[in-house]
Scaffold this active site. Structure first.
Site, PDB file in Angstrom:
ATOM      1  N   GLY A 194      12.782  14.807  13.094  1.00 38.59           N
ATOM      2  CA  GLY A 194      13.206  14.039  14.255  1.00 38.59           C
ATOM      3  C   GLY A 194      14.708  13.840  14.253  1.00 38.59           C
ATOM      4  O   GLY A 194      15.364  13.921  13.211  1.00 38.59           O
ATOM      5  N   CYS A 195      15.269  13.549  15.414  1.00 47.62           N
ATOM      6  CA  CYS A 195      16.728  13.465  15.532  1.00 47.62           C
ATOM      7  C   CYS A 195      17.291  12.308  14.701  1.00 47.62           C
ATOM      8  O   CYS A 195      18.134  12.523  13.822  1.00 47.62           O
ATOM      9  CB  CYS A 195      17.152  13.365  16.993  1.00 47.62           C
ATOM     10  SG  CYS A 195      16.396  12.031  17.938  1.00 47.62           S
ATOM     11  N   HIS A 196      16.851  11.080  14.952  1.00 42.20           N
ATOM     12  CA  HIS A 196      17.352   9.951  14.165  1.00 42.20           C
ATOM     13  C   HIS A 196      17.004  10.118  12.688  1.00 42.20           C
ATOM     14  O   HIS A 196      17.813   9.839  11.801  1.00 42.20           O
ATOM     15  CB  HIS A 196      16.742   8.634  14.661  1.00 42.20           C
ATOM     16  CG  HIS A 196      17.110   8.254  16.054  1.00 42.20           C
ATOM     17  ND1 HIS A 196      18.366   7.808  16.395  1.00 42.20           N
ATOM     18  CD2 HIS A 196      16.380   8.227  17.195  1.00 42.20           C
ATOM     19  CE1 HIS A 196      18.392   7.527  17.688  1.00 42.20           C
ATOM     20  NE2 HIS A 196      17.201   7.780  18.197  1.00 42.20           N
ATOM     21  N   TYR A 199      26.158  14.483  13.960  1.00 43.05           N
ATOM     22  CA  TYR A 199      25.613  15.775  14.375  1.00 43.05           C
ATOM     23  C   TYR A 199      25.218  15.665  15.841  1.00 43.05           C
ATOM     24  O   TYR A 199      25.392  14.609  16.469  1.00 43.05           O
ATOM     25  CB  TYR A 199      24.406  16.171  13.510  1.00 43.05           C
ATOM     26  CG  TYR A 199      23.345  15.094  13.349  1.00 43.05           C
ATOM     27  CD1 TYR A 199      22.119  15.186  14.004  1.00 43.05           C
ATOM     28  CD2 TYR A 199      23.560  13.988  12.519  1.00 43.05           C
ATOM     29  CE1 TYR A 199      21.144  14.217  13.853  1.00 43.05           C
ATOM     30  CE2 TYR A 199      22.591  13.014  12.366  1.00 43.05           C
ATOM     31  CZ  TYR A 199      21.389  13.120  13.030  1.00 43.05           C
ATOM     32  OH  TYR A 199      20.427  12.154  12.877  1.00 43.05           O
TER      33      TYR A 199
END
Length: 314
Positions: free
Chosen positions: A114-116, A281
């Protein structure tokens, strides 16, 4: 030639994966006409024809897609939350260790981080593994993201000329402390307590900055801020995840400095008493589609940065 099918190509992540792969001569992209995009039998045929199947779907639909696959050779790369804590699936963050990369290379089932969670895990996993902090440490995490992470509807909301004025200011969400990335953050890092997690979405398209603050008292005996830097320097030695001594400009660290790129940079700032671990990022890059393509490249046994945009952060 490797056959690739993106189930859910119309979504933000699917479109970004398609963009990264569309110019590659080593791949054949399998597509469905618009009227068959949600047709189960048509999807099943494509999923079983593909050598690589990307799932860019909600969790329930991703699980359904996996159930449709009976071809033992199809490599599934799932960008949803559905399989990230499943030990039978490879977790798609190769830079954490050789073991993680080897499992991606040999697995037929790969879960994209996942992103976070990617930033939190990049910062915390190495410290737990090295014994710098204990697995029962109580942690906080603050994460700032661009609005593209919310998908098509949120993008449309933010880019609407008649949008709500409240969208002009940063908005904290996940306030019930039940964000879907928390189980993944715990499972991969091995921390025993859920972090107090504060995600914030702001009025810029893409980029992500994840911060984990530490007090000196949270470090195990004998470890310092320099110990943390050494752990990162020794682990993150390639251009997909890079430790940098400094990433600020006149004391400010920009969240979108890697927008449009697929790599991540991390740094450690503060002092001996109060330390900030920071990862920067693109939520659509190393936080989503870029990570998915990297996993595919590893599974194919080729340079993992193929068709990715890497920004020099040295």
């Amino acid at each position: 030639m490797t056959k690739v099918f993106i189930d859910g190509k119309a979504g933000t992540t699917g479109l970004k994966i398609f963009d990264r792969l569309s110019c590659r001569a080593d791949l054949e992209l399998l597509t469905l006409p618009e009227e068959l995009r949600k047709d189960t039998e048509a999807r099943k045929e494509m999923l079983n024809t593909a050598d690589i199947a990307f799932l860019c779907l909600p969790d329930a639909a991703a699980r359904e897609a996996v159930s449709l696959i009976d071809n033992p050779h199809t490599v599934v790369i799932d960008t949803s939350t559905a399989h990230r804590t499943n030990p039978d699936w490879a977790y798609g963050f190769a830079e954490l260790s050789e073991e993680y990369e080897d499992k991606i290379r040999s697995s037929k089932r790969i879960a994209v981080p996942g992103c976070h969670a990617s930033g939190f895990i990049a910062l915390v996993y190495p410290l737990v593994k090295a014994g710098v902090i204990s697995s029962d440490t109580l942690l906080n995490c603050f994460s700032l993201t661009g609005y593209s992470g919310g998908g098509k509807q949120m993008i449309a909301d933010y880019e609407n000329d008649d949008r709500n004025a409240e969208l002009s200011s940063p908005r904290q969400y996940g306030i019930a402390q039940s964000h879907k990335h928390i189980p993944e953050m715990m499972s991969v890092t091995g921390v025993e307590n859920a972090p107090c997690f504060s995600p914030v979405v702001a009025d810029f398209f893409s980029g992500m900055q994840v911060t984990v603050p530490l007090h000196k008292s949270q470090l195990n005996v004998g470890f310092t801020i320099d110990s943390i830097k050494d752990v990162y320097k020794n682990l993150y030695t390639d251009n997909m995840v890079t430790f940098v001594d400094s990433m600020d400009e006149s004391g400010f660290i920009s969240t979108n400095s890697l927008s449009g790129f697929d790599n991540m940079k991390i740094t450690v700032v503060g002092n001996e008493d109060r330390i900030l671990l920071i990862a920067v990022y693109d939520n659509l890059g190393k936080g989503a589609s870029g990570a998915a393509v990297e996993c595919m490249n590893i599974a194919l046994g080729i340079d993992k940065t193929t068709s990715l945009q890497i920004k020099d952060v040295k």
